[in-house]
Every structure is written in structure tokens, then in C-alpha cells.
Scaffold this motif. Structure first.
Motif, mmCIF file in Angstrom:
data_model
loop_
_atom_site.group_PDB
_atom_site.id
_atom_site.type_symbol
_atom_site.label_atom_id
_atom_site.label_comp_id
_atom_site.label_asym_id
_atom_site.label_seq_id
_atom_site.Cartn_x
_atom_site.Cartn_y
_atom_site.Cartn_z
ATOM 1 N N LEU A 195 11.520 41.351 0.661
ATOM 2 C CA LEU A 195 11.523 42.427 1.655
ATOM 3 C C LEU A 195 12.222 43.670 1.120
ATOM 4 O O LEU A 195 11.790 44.788 1.350
ATOM 5 N N GLU B 62 7.044 43.206 -4.170
ATOM 6 C CA GLU B 62 6.568 42.130 -5.036
ATOM 7 C C GLU B 62 6.192 42.622 -6.433
ATOM 8 O O GLU B 62 5.733 41.862 -7.257
ATOM 9 N N GLY C 172 4.674 38.041 10.520
ATOM 10 C CA GLY C 172 4.220 38.725 9.312
ATOM 11 C C GLY C 172 5.176 38.595 8.148
ATOM 12 O O GLY C 172 5.542 37.494 7.760
ATOM 13 N N GLN C 173 5.609 39.742 7.637
ATOM 14 C CA GLN C 173 6.382 39.714 6.399
ATOM 15 C C GLN C 173 7.759 39.077 6.583
ATOM 16 O O GLN C 173 8.394 38.702 5.609
ATOM 17 N N TYR C 174 8.200 38.941 7.847
ATOM 18 C CA TYR C 174 9.518 38.338 8.058
ATOM 19 C C TYR C 174 9.443 36.825 8.188
ATOM 20 O O TYR C 174 10.456 36.177 8.449
#
Lengths: 288, 327
Positions: A111, A115, B294-296
Motif C-alpha cells: 500500500l 508494486e 479492495g486493496q486493503y
């Protein structure tokens, strides 16, 4: 051939430093730190931010990597591992926690830093050429720094008061406590130190191989292998394991190149046979 | 065991079977969520493999190598079905037996290792399986084996007991019943094993191998037996998984899966036979539910996991059933 050996030594110095941190944490806390590879990656990204993006001196970046990881390691020990070790009935529970921490760091790194594969500009330009040996100067510098850190670590463990306390702790926790060693405090220091070593290598290697958020797991597996070769919880064993793995990798990639991508398969199989003959590694002590 | 305890136990088992075989399919039909059949089959199969890991925990070994045997079992079944035209039903026990035999070969030397060494070497084993699948020709390298035919019918004396899976309108319904049946059988067997004489011997190994040895137990043979049963379960789970997916690649089961099998056992609680089942269900659905974040997803998932281990370090079952501790 000289080239292969020089590459092996260069790799081995990095690997030994990674393995040292892992084995230190294991010796002091009896915790197998699954998150070691992720700590390495985090160290790499800190150096990337400070040196690569902010263009501050490389030394500052290395110190930043080391400090970040030391603080993180101390926090993880204080608030996570210490609590679980106290409450759990079986000591294997720390492995679950370590795996959880590894996943958490993986996610957090992804996060925070994305990536993409990240690299930084070279710390030194130019190439060292001697006979048919070719080595870029930055690799020599990085290997030299790694060896310097290893020596400093050994000297600290041998001759300073915290070093003696940690060795006592590794030998016999209860006896150390009875002799008045503040066990909990040195556990914290040891964990922080182990994490710091991982961060340092990350910071060193980002200048050469770069870093990306996915390599934490594979690095952890390599670190486990080095510790197994040398013997878990032994400083000398970790260093030996690191250099042996670095050399095997370097030689294997050259010799087995013709047979395809089987270097690691060969190393794994050799390791299992070796462990069948010598279950505690080169220098490890047997324990139940 | 008092009659009352026996009554509670029979009621518990009955309730479990009713839920799994009747209530869940009815609920799915009512909610029109047929995709859940696939999810629940996966949970059932992963919990079979986790059950094997649990058995190695029961003898006091930390096993992070179940992914290797799930992969080997999957490949054996896939190769037997595609290359040799064998029936899936025959390939299933063969895959399990192959894994058991392989685990005896591997286990004899590595089971001498204890504690962290065993854990690390089994982790390496998963990588060995993946790299071997990549390097060998029989496994077709990185391309894997694809379009594996669905299981055919089982007939006995001309009577079709299980129809061919292709004749089902919804193939996954058939796979669901297959998976949960095998899961129920495996855990019944596991439970019986743990409560038998051999189970007591296994528990003795966990507490002190040297002491057990001095009592005249054949410790190496018992260790290998437990490991072989564990790998058998891994192989069977992997084989059915491959049949559902109809394909297998070297990356079908990786180190992550091996670690997850171990986590399932931890989460359910190492002292309880049915712990792996609960652990797998919670972890798998927890992961699925977090998909919307999602991304979490991974961040929240691992954060919850860390919290769980902080608050309940002895597993979920330790919450409600303190009196049923088997250790």
C-alpha cells in the motif's frame, strides 16, 4: 572461475547478514521470524525513499533504514510477541503470529510503496578489472560494508555488556534471569537488533538489485535455509550458512546453466540430504 | 463416557451432518447463490489437507509442507486420468497412497529433525515440489495439465450409484457433495484415530519422545505413520481440488498454501480434532468477505489475524468448549 567465486563471496556477505538477524531473534526469543524477508524489503524501500527520491547521502539513508527497522522490531516484540508468549499454551503460537506479521507487513509495504520494481542511482561508478575478474566498484563497497557490519556485530556480541547479556540469554533463559540479567529488556533489544540487520541489508542491496514488494517471502525462505545449513541460533553457523548458500548459488547458476532453471531444486535436495545426515546443521546444538 | 455425554455427541454429529448435507444446499437454493457450492467445496477440501497438518501437530511437529503433498496428489490424479485414461475414482485413492508412500521416503530422514528445523525443512519441501513440477517433463512444466475430464459414473453390478459429473446441470453441486462426504469421512477417521490406542501413542510422542521411546514405543515408525496419514489426506484433498479446477499448474499449491494450512490448524485450535475445519471455514470466508475492501484486503485480514492470536492464542475452540480439551 574467479568471477564465480567473487560473485559467491559478494552474495554470501549479504546473505550472512540476513541470516545473522534471523538467528539472533531465534536464539533469544525462540521465535522463527517469518517476517524477516518483509523487514528486509521495508529497509530497502526506506533507503529508496531517502537516497533515491530525496537525494540525501547514502549513509543517512542506511541509518534511516536501520533506525526504522529497529524501532519497528522493538514495537513488534513489545506489543505482539511478548503478549502471545505470555498467554499461549504452546510455543508454536508465535509462528502464527510471525506469519500474521509477515502478511501484514507485505500488505502495508504494497500500500505504501506500490508494486513496482524500484532501483536507485549507483552509489559508485566504475568497474574494477583485474586479470579476467570484473567487479563493479559499488558491489565491492556493498560487500565490504556488509563484512564490516558482520565484524562489528561479532565484536559487540563478544565484548560489550549487552552482547554478553544476550549470549547468556541464548544459552539459558532462566539461569540468565537468576544472574540478574533483565531478560525482557534484552529480548526487546535483540529483536530490534535482528530487525535492524534485516533493514541494513535491504538498504545495502537496493543500490544493486533494487527492491520490489513481492520478494519478502522468497528472502525469508533463503534466510531459513542459511540458518538450517549453519545451525539455528548460532552466530558462526549463520555466517557460514550465508557464505555457503551464496557460493552454492553462484556456482550452481554457472555450472547447471545448461540444464535449465534447476539450481534451486538442486540446492534444496542437497540441503535435505545434508540435514538427514546432520540434523542440527554445521554448528547447531541439539534440542528437543 | 456417561450416557449423557454420548447423547450430546451423537446429537452433535447428527446436527453437523444435517447442516452439511441438507440445510446448506437448501439455504443455497433459497438464496440462489449457486456460486457458494464452489466456495464450500474448496473449504471442505482445504480442511481435509489441514486435518493432515493437524495430525502432525498432534505428534509435536510443525508441518509447513502440506502444499507439497497436495500438489503431488493433484498431479498424480491428473496424470493418471489424462495420460493413462484411468477413472478419477480409482486415481483418488492412488493419489493418496502415492503421497503416503512418498512421505514415508521423505519422512524417514526428516522426521528425525525437531522443532524449528522440521518446520523449515517442510517449508523447503513445498518449494521442492513446485520446482520439480516445473522441471520434470511428465508434469508438462510451467504449462501444467489442463482440460482434465470430469469424474465419470460409478456403477456396481450394472447399477449406477454415482452418475457422471457431466450429467449434472450444475457440476459444482456434485463436487460439493463429493467434497463434504470425503471431508466427513476423513474427519471421522481422524477422530477415531486420535481416540484409539495409536492416538494415545501419538499424544505420548508429542509430550516427550525420549520418554515414549524408553517405554518401548517404536518412535520412528509411529512418527512416519502419522506423517504418512497426514500426507495421504493432503494428496486426496489436492486430487479432488484438481478435479474441480480441471487443471493443475506448478503454482497450484505454493508456500502460501502450506502456511495457510498451518494457520487453519492454529486458528481452530491445536487441541481439537475439528479445529482445522472451523479454522479453514473462518479463514476462507473471512478472506472472501474482505474482497469488497479492495486493496486493503490483505491488510485488514492480517490485522484481524494478529488480533485473534493476541486475544485467543489457543484457538477459536478454546472460547466455548473448555471442558472438551483432548490434550
Amino acid at each position: 572461475m574467479e568471477q564465480v567465486i567473487a560473485n559467491g563471496l559478494y552474495l554470501g556477505a549479504q546473505y550472512a547478514l540476513i541470516a545473522l538477524g534471523l538467528t539472533l531473534i531465534f536464539a533469544l526469543m525462540n521465535v522463527l521470524n517469518f517476517a524477516h524477508g518483509q523487514m528486509y524489503v521495508l529497509g530497502g524501500f526506506v533507503t529508496y525513499e531517502v537516497y533515491g527520491l530525496l537525494h540525501w547521502p547514502f549513509v543517512v539513508a542506511l541509518v534511516a533504514s536501520a533506525l526504522t527497522l529497529a524501532v519497528l522490531g522493538a514495537l513488534i516484540e513489545r506489543f505482539l510477541f511478548r503478549t502471545v508468549i505470555k498467554r499461549s499454551e504452546r510455543e508454536e503460537s508465535t509462528m502464527l503470529l510471525a506469519a500474521g506479521v509477515a502478511y501484514f507487513l507485505d500488505a502495508a509495504i504494497l500500500l505504501l510503496f506500490g508494486e513496482k520494481q524500484r532501483g536507485v542511482h549507483k552509489i559508485l561508478n566504475g568497474v574494477f578489472i583485474w586479470d579476467n575478474l570484473i567487479l563493479p566498484w559499488d558491489r565491492i563497497l556493498v560487500a565490504g560494508l556488509a563484512i564490516l557490519f558482520i565484524v562489528a556485530f561479532i565484536l559487540m556480541m563478544q565484548f560489550t555488556k549487552p552482547g554478553r547479556a544476550m549470549r547468556a540469554l541464548a544459552q539459558d533463559r532462566v539461569a540468565a534471569q537468576l544472574m540478574g540479567v533483565p531478560v525482557a529488556f534484552y529480548g526487546l533489544i535483540g529483536f530490534a537488533l535482528g530487525a535492524m540487520l534485516a533493514g541494513l541489508v535491504g538498504g545495502l542491496l537496493v543500490t544493486i538489485t533494487g527492491v520490489n514488494s513481492g520478494i519478502g517471502g522468497p528472502i525469508s525462505i533463503k534466510a531459513f535455509m542459511m540458518v538450517m545449513i549453519g545451525g539455528a541460533g548460532v552466530v558462526g553457523g549463520a555466517i557460514a550458512g550465508g557464505f555457503i548458500l551464496g557460493m552454492l548459488e553462484s556456482v550452481g547458476l554457472t555450472v547447471l546453466h545448461a540444464y535449465g532453471d534447476i539450481t534451486y531444486l538442486a540446492i534444496f535436495v542437497a540441503l535435505m540430504i545434508f540435514l538427514a545426515i546432520r540434523p542440527n546443521g554445521l554448528m547447531g546444538k541439539p534440542w528437543g | 463416557m456417561t450416557p449423557m455425554q454420548r447423547g450430546t455427541r451423537i446429537a452433535g454429529i447428527g446436527a453437523f451432518l444435517v447442516v452439511v448435507f441438507i440445510a446448506v444446499p437448501m439455504a443455497i437454493a433459497a438464496a440462489h447463490r449457486t456460486d457458494l457450492y464452489y466456495t464450500l467445496s474448496s473449504v471442505a477440501l482445504l480442511s481435509i489437507a489441514s486435518g493432515g497438518v493437524w495430525l502432525t501437530f498432534y505428534i509435536g511437529r510443525i508441518n509447513i509442507g502440506q502444499g507439497a503433498f497436495a500438489l503431488v496428489g493433484g498431479y498424480v490424479s491428473a496424470i493418471l486420468v489424462t495420460a493413462y485414461g484411468l477413472s478419477f475414482w480409482l486415481s483418488l485413492p492412488l493419489a493418496g497412497l502415492f503421497c503416503a508412500a512418498a512421505s514415508v521416503l521423505v519422512g524417514l530422514p526428516i522426521l528425525r529433525l525437531r522443532g524449528v528445523y522440521f518446520a523449515m525443512v517442510t517449508l523447503v519441501l513445498t518449494e521442492v515440489a513446485r520446482l520439480s513440477a516445473l522441471a520434470l517433463s511428465v508434469t508438462n512444466g510451467a504449462k501444467g495439465i489442463t482440460s482434465i475430464p470430469a469424474p465419470g459414473p460409478i456403477g456396481l453390478f450394472g447399477l449406477t450409484i454415482v452418475p457422471a459429473f457431466d450429467t449434472f446441470a450444475e457440476r459444482n453441486v456434485a463436487f460439493y457433495f463429493l467434497s463434504v462426504t470425503v471431508m466427513a469421512l476423513c474427519f471421522a477417521g481422524l477422530w477415531r484415530l486420535v481416540n484409539s490406542r495409536v492416538g494415545r501413542l501419538f499424544a505420548a510422542l508429542r509430550q516427550n519422545e525420549d520418554l515414549a521411546s524408553s517405554m518401548g514405543l517404536n518412535v520412528p515408525a509411529l512418527r512416519v505413520l502419522a506423517y504418512a496419514i497426514s500426507s495421504f489426506l493432503g494428496g486426496v484433498g489436492g486430487a479432488i481440488f484438481v478435479a474441480i479446477a480441471q487443471s493443475i499448474y506448478p503454482s497450484s499449491f505454493t508456500v502460501n498454501d502450506s502456511v495457510n494450512f498451518m494457520l487453519n490448524c492454529f486458528l481452530g485450535g491445536l487441541g481439537y480434532v475439528f479445529g482445522p475445519m472451523l479454522g479453514t471455514l473462518v479463514l476462507y470466508f473471512g478472506w472472501d468477505l474482505l474482497f469488497q475492501t479492495g486493496q486493503y484486503q490483505l491488510l485488514i485480514y492480517s490485522g484481524v489475524m494478529i488480533l485473534l492470536i493476541l486475544l485467543l492464542p489457543n484457538g477459536l475452540f478454546s472460547l466455548r468448549l473448555p471442558s472438551r480439551r483432548s490434550s
